[in-house]
Design a protein around this motif. Structure first.
Motif, short mmCIF file in Angstrom:
data_model
loop_
_atom_site.label_atom_id
_atom_site.label_comp_id
_atom_site.label_asym_id
_atom_site.label_seq_id
_atom_site.Cartn_x
_atom_site.Cartn_y
_atom_site.Cartn_z
N ALA A 23 0.33 0.90 -7.69
CA ALA A 23 0.02 2.13 -8.53
C ALA A 23 -0.39 1.75 -9.98
CB ALA A 23 1.15 2.95 -8.89
N LEU A 24 -0.09 0.27 -10.35
CA LEU A 24 -0.09 -0.12 -11.69
C LEU A 24 -1.48 -0.92 -11.94
CD1 LEU A 24 0.83 -0.57 -14.60
CD2 LEU A 24 2.09 -2.45 -13.97
N ALA A 25 -2.17 -1.14 -10.59
CA ALA A 25 -3.26 -1.99 -10.56
C ALA A 25 -4.65 -1.26 -10.96
CB ALA A 25 -3.57 -2.87 -9.20
N ARG A 26 -5.47 -1.54 -11.79
CA ARG A 26 -6.69 -0.63 -12.10
C ARG A 26 -7.70 -0.72 -10.92
NH1 ARG A 26 -9.84 -0.58 -17.76
NH2 ARG A 26 -12.09 0.25 -16.90
N GLY A 27 -8.14 0.51 -10.77
CA GLY A 27 -9.14 0.58 -9.71
C GLY A 27 -8.76 0.74 -8.23
N VAL A 28 -7.30 0.41 -8.04
CA VAL A 28 -6.82 0.30 -6.48
C VAL A 28 -6.14 1.60 -6.22
CG1 VAL A 28 -5.21 -0.88 -5.32
CG2 VAL A 28 -6.36 -2.10 -6.81
N THR A 29 -6.59 2.27 -4.91
CA THR A 29 -5.79 3.40 -4.25
C THR A 29 -5.26 2.96 -3.12
OG1 THR A 29 -7.54 4.79 -5.27
CG2 THR A 29 -6.16 5.63 -3.32
N ALA A 30 -3.87 2.81 -3.24
CA ALA A 30 -3.06 2.43 -1.95
C ALA A 30 -3.06 3.67 -1.01
CB ALA A 30 -1.57 2.08 -2.26
N VAL A 31 -3.07 3.32 0.38
CA VAL A 31 -3.45 4.15 1.47
C VAL A 31 -2.50 3.67 2.51
CG1 VAL A 31 -4.70 5.40 3.02
CG2 VAL A 31 -5.76 4.90 0.83
N GLU A 32 -1.50 4.58 3.08
CA GLU A 32 -0.79 4.24 4.20
C GLU A 32 -1.46 4.02 5.46
OE1 GLU A 32 3.30 6.04 6.44
OE2 GLU A 32 2.39 7.14 4.84
N PHE A 33 -1.25 2.71 6.09
CA PHE A 33 -2.14 2.36 7.06
C PHE A 33 -1.16 1.46 8.28
CE2 PHE A 33 -5.17 -0.42 9.28
CZ PHE A 33 -5.78 0.54 10.12
N ASP A 34 -0.68 2.04 9.04
CA ASP A 34 -0.17 1.12 10.05
C ASP A 34 -1.08 0.48 11.35
OD1 ASP A 34 1.69 -0.12 11.95
OD2 ASP A 34 3.03 1.53 12.22
N ARG A 35 -1.38 -0.56 11.03
CA ARG A 35 -2.27 -1.25 12.04
C ARG A 35 -1.94 -1.31 13.54
NH1 ARG A 35 -3.64 -6.97 9.73
NH2 ARG A 35 -3.50 -5.83 7.89
N GLY A 36 -0.44 -1.27 13.56
CA GLY A 36 0.33 -1.17 14.84
C GLY A 36 -0.01 -2.29 16.06
#
Length: 475
Positions: A413-426
């Motif tokens: 959340a602190l990194a410019r330009g980065v959107t974190a998205v929940e993703f479980d590759r399972g």
């Protein structure tokens, strides 16, 4: 795909953010990182605010980081017997470590820093109350520092003392800070900021104490001392992130030097792959007023165009009259400033050699993004390190960090330009993971059909080993 704001917003929690519904509004307005200031409030206040923040974030489906800010060794005067005193220019005034807590008068006041007399000599300048009052040292006798007032004004209880040019020997961690480190570990904060850093050892000691208490937060070095500017590169390398703390820094090095030093700190942080926060008085007038000054607008915009990862709000949100409106205003200014290119330094790295595969992949990604019609970058990541590297190198390209790790999503959340998205590759087959990630982003409206996307991943999930890059079209 709509344009995503790249610059992050850090806002301080306090009494103004406590009323019901305010935290939900702040998150909706664009809050990315919530700051807890250990200089104010009790442990139960911090616990309550963090719990409320995390509940609001869960309601909205947001990943928000918590940054705890240690108080540090703030050097202050003690109290006055009869309230504030007015120091006249040309008058004599003494700061005496031997004076009691409430024994201050028109002529002298005590200090909570007994080493002051050892750290100064005749000719030095002491700056009180964020530099509004200036004293020149005439003589030192025992614990008493005798001064002439060069720039007068009203002096009240517990105002700060700085030495122009630096040189106060106070260590970065106080006894209170050590207790607060234990609290930060128990509260599972994501970032821990160290105030008044002088050297890399201050960061290493803090990390050791935090890990010993069971904490996993990343360490933020606050650059606010002259000595820290001199040791900038080693401090940035030792830390996980950096803050340009312009209040005390400006007092110590002088206003004329501050703009250039701010740019230098931001550039060093980007060069060494560390997130950078620019802080202090960014929207100061909005503590009371519903709109900023033009100077404040330009201040925020210039930090954005210099490449800062985040801008920080302090009293504007913690005690201000318009906490939600100020976050909305900063978000709007950041979006406007992001239309213009940031200061470009990445090309200098093209001749570098890299020991890590993820650094090599990130550099290759920069080259591909510059020479192909790339709409976004997608990093399949566990630690978030590759996404951070991409944020250093890809200017104006949205970066989506796909991870199942909640702690990684909050840190990013602190990194410019980065959107974190929940993703479980399972149990997805290796060759299907990337396309499944693109489909997930398309479902959320973050990517559009036919867009060309750069994807990074590792062939051994869970090892933190990014070694693959590919270019795919969104199906």
């Amino acid at each position: 795909m709509t344009h995503q704001r790249q610059t992050r917003i850090v806002a301080t929690l306090g009494p103004a953010t406590d009323p019901p519904g305010v935290l939900h509004e702040l998150l909706s307005a664009g809050l990315n990182v919530a700051r807890i200031n250990f200089s104010h409030g009790k442990r139960e206040d911090h616990e309550r605010r963090i719990a409320a923040l995390r509940a609001a974030a869960a309601d909205l489906g947001h990943d928000v980081a918590v940054l705890a800010d240690l108080s540090g060794p703030k050097v202050r005067v003690r109290s006055f017997r009869s309230g504030p005193v007015l120091l006249e220019t040309g008058a004599r005034f003494c700061i005496d470590g031997a004076l009691g807590e409430h024994d201050g008068t028109q002529d002298a006041v005590g200090t909570d820093y007994p080493e002051l007399a050892k750290d100064v000599q005749p000719g030095d300048r002491l700056l009180l109350n964020d530099g509004l009052i200036q004293l020149r040292v005439l003589d030192v006798q025992g614990e008493a520092v005798h001064c002439e007032v060069e720039a007068g004004g009203e002096l009240s209880n517990h105002k700060g003392i700085n030495k122009q040019g630096g040189g106060l020997s106070a260590g970065a961690l106080t006894a209170k800070d050590r207790e607060d480190i234990v609290t930060a570990a128990a509260l599972e904060v994501d970032y821990l900021a160290v105030s008044f850093v002088r050297r890399a050892l201050d960061i290493e000691l803090t990390r050791e104490l935090l890990r010993g208490a069971g904490g996993h937060a990343r360490i933020v070095a606050k650059i606010e001392r002259t000595e820290a500017v001199a040791a900038l590169d080693s401090i940035v390398e030792a830390a996980d992130a950096v803050m340009v703390a312009r209040g005390d820094l400006g007092v110590e090095i002088g206003d004329a030097q501050l703009p250039g030093v701010q740019k230098r700190i931001i550039a060093a942080a980007r060069e060494l792959n560390r997130p950078c926060i620019t802080a202090t008085q960014m929207m100061e007038s909005m503590i009371e007023n519903p709109v900023p000054t033009r100077a404040e607008v330009l201040d925020v915009a210039n930090a954005v165009m210099d490449g800062t990862d985040a801008v920080m709000l302090s009293a504007e949100t913690s005690v201000g009259a318009h906490p939600v409106r100020v976050v909305e205003t900063v978000a709007r200014i950041c979006l406007g400033a992001e239309r213009y290119p940031v200061t470009e330094r990445s090309a200098e790295r093209m001749s570098s050699h890299f020991d890590r595969s993820d650094e090599t992949i990130a550099m290759a990604a920069m080259y591909v993004a510059r020479n192909a019609q790339i709409s976004a970058a997608v990093a399949l990541t566990d630690s978030g390190h590759t996404a951070l590297l991409l944020s250093r190198l890809l200017h104006g390209v949205p970066i989506f960090a796909m991870t199942e790790q909640p702690r990684t999503r909050r840190r990013l959340a602190l990194a410019r330009g980065v959107t974190a998205v929940e993703f479980d590759r399972g149990a997805l087959p290796y060759d299907q993971v990337a396309r499944d990630a693109l489909a997930r982003l398309k479902e959320r409206g973050l990517l559009d059909k036919g867009q060309r996307v750069l994807v990074t991943k590792g062939d051994r999930p869970g090892t933190g080993h990014t070694n693959t890059m590919m270019v795919l079209d969104v199906p």
